[in-house]
Design an enzyme around this catalytic site. Sequence first.
Site, PDB file in Angstrom:
ATOM      1  N   HIS A 134       0.813  -1.222   0.000  1.00  0.00           N
ATOM      2  CA  HIS A 134       0.000   0.000   0.000  1.00  0.00           C
ATOM      3  C   HIS A 134       0.843   1.267   0.000  1.00  0.00           C
ATOM      4  O   HIS A 134       0.320   2.361  -0.229  1.00  0.00           O
ATOM      5  CB  HIS A 134      -1.016  -0.004   1.155  1.00  0.00           C
ATOM      6  CG  HIS A 134      -0.437   0.231   2.509  1.00  0.00           C
ATOM      7  ND1 HIS A 134      -0.119  -0.794   3.375  1.00  0.00           N
ATOM      8  CD2 HIS A 134      -0.137   1.367   3.178  1.00  0.00           C
ATOM      9  CE1 HIS A 134       0.346  -0.302   4.506  1.00  0.00           C
ATOM     10  NE2 HIS A 134       0.349   1.015   4.411  1.00  0.00           N
ATOM     11  N   ASP A 164       0.282  -7.709   1.559  1.00  0.00           N
ATOM     12  CA  ASP A 164       0.630  -6.289   1.681  1.00  0.00           C
ATOM     13  C   ASP A 164       2.140  -6.085   1.750  1.00  0.00           C
ATOM     14  O   ASP A 164       2.637  -5.293   2.552  1.00  0.00           O
ATOM     15  CB  ASP A 164      -0.046  -5.653   2.897  1.00  0.00           C
ATOM     16  CG  ASP A 164       0.034  -4.123   2.858  1.00  0.00           C
ATOM     17  OD1 ASP A 164       0.170  -3.571   1.748  1.00  0.00           O
ATOM     18  OD2 ASP A 164      -0.013  -3.494   3.933  1.00  0.00           O
ATOM     19  N   SER A 237       4.533   2.815   7.776  1.00  0.00           N
ATOM     20  CA  SER A 237       4.296   1.681   6.887  1.00  0.00           C
ATOM     21  C   SER A 237       5.561   1.288   6.148  1.00  0.00           C
ATOM     22  O   SER A 237       6.218   2.120   5.526  1.00  0.00           O
ATOM     23  CB  SER A 237       3.228   2.029   5.848  1.00  0.00           C
ATOM     24  OG  SER A 237       1.947   1.847   6.365  1.00  0.00           O
TER      25      SER A 237
END
Length: 497
Positions: A134, A164, A237
């Site tokens: 992402h 992911d 992230s």
Amino acid sequence: MKKILNYVVPSLSMAALVFSVAAFSETQAATQEPEVLEMSTATAVQPVDLTYAAEKALPCVVHIKYVQNSKIQTVEVQSDPFDDFFSDPFGGFFGRGQRGQGGTRKQQVQTPKKTATGSGVIISADGYIVTNNHVVDGADELTVTLNDNKEYSARIIGADKTTDLALIKIDAKNLPAIRIANSDNVKVGEWVLAIGNPLGLTNTVTAGIISAKARTLGANGVESFIQTDAAINAGNSGGALVNTNGELVGINAMLYSQTGSYSGYGFAIPTAMMNKVVADLKQYGTVQRAMIGISGRDVKTQVDIEKEDGKDADYGTMEGIYVAEVVENSAAAEAGIEKGDIITEVDGHKVTKFGDLSGLIAQKRPGDKISLTYLHNKKKQTKTVTLRNEQGNTKVVKNADLDVLGADFREVTKAQKEQLEISYGLEVIKVNAGKMKEAGVPKGFIIQRVNDEAMNTVEDLQDIVKDASTSKEPVLVIKGIFPTGKRGYFIVQLQND
């Protein structure tokens, strides 16, 4: 790219799972006179020295800037009853759209430029970097900034939405690569550091412990998260979760919050899963995902469901995976697994909840054999199961590209749009030996939709071919229009039987 993505899981009440990727913006902290505190004479006790881990790992974590350029897209909008009255017969000056049927029309819109930031971890000295899918999904430009502020453009080697994870690369040598530990060996209560670039604050280190292992949250297709109370915020992230030796044990992915910012729990993808995904992306370009062929839930969850229905459930154990469904012609079906069985071990590893099973299978490839221990009518049995891919066989699944179609394409011209009263499409300008010829797609056919996705550019077709080639049903349903104006469709099989 989504600035913040919220996933709400029913069992988690009103809390949200937030991908920790930050919208790119400039912030200024208010300046205040610092409060002077009198130092205590008491000696602070630190349970563990984390400075060594920080020194080792910080140079290995990078800042990633994401840019998605403004684009012209064709979208379907509800038709206005006054369209016919005001529409421009010379090309749509007012509406700039093509009227459709069923109360909708197609209209071209310009998307805004998007920028965001995230983190990544250098895993090899020659420039391979692991981050979250992402963080890079849909990017036109990726800029990587190292800990010493050197900048590089990055390219995407491969990405996997299901876990992911993404692998990117920069053209550099002698980079500080992180040491990778086996996440299966981490223990609940063990001290860890989360390293990344939260909220625009680069090179940030936060400390905490491993709060839990093998968590499943319902945000990704395959999950077995490491849970930590080390602070994780937007921008973390793709960053590193490291042990006290500065070794990587997980890739930070999301946080658990009611507000969108840190409130106690973060989640990282374990390195045991990461290593396999990275190896697959390097070797095959896509993840070779192994499947048992069951759906199920934790035994305790199943017992609670039956209690709510007034039933007295007894499966001989309260730990393991209740098999709710067995997929026809799957590896589990071939091995004789049945609905109501309880899976308790995989290759001798105890399985107490679904995250344990997901984590173990995520490290396997189609064709691998596993020893599966389960309870059938409370009696223990062990069988060898040969895992399969999503398409039901043990073959290597590769991303197909346009070459497999054996045809050339171009975007429709302005003259074709006016003649056929269309606003987008791809013309088949040449058909050679390949899947398009086998399906009977002729030269001159204009492709408008593939698997219900609009085809505005050749890149759109490339993306749908890649996605379909690794899906459970590797088929393209092509809809479009002949040069005569007649509409038609074709079925293109991407793999041989």
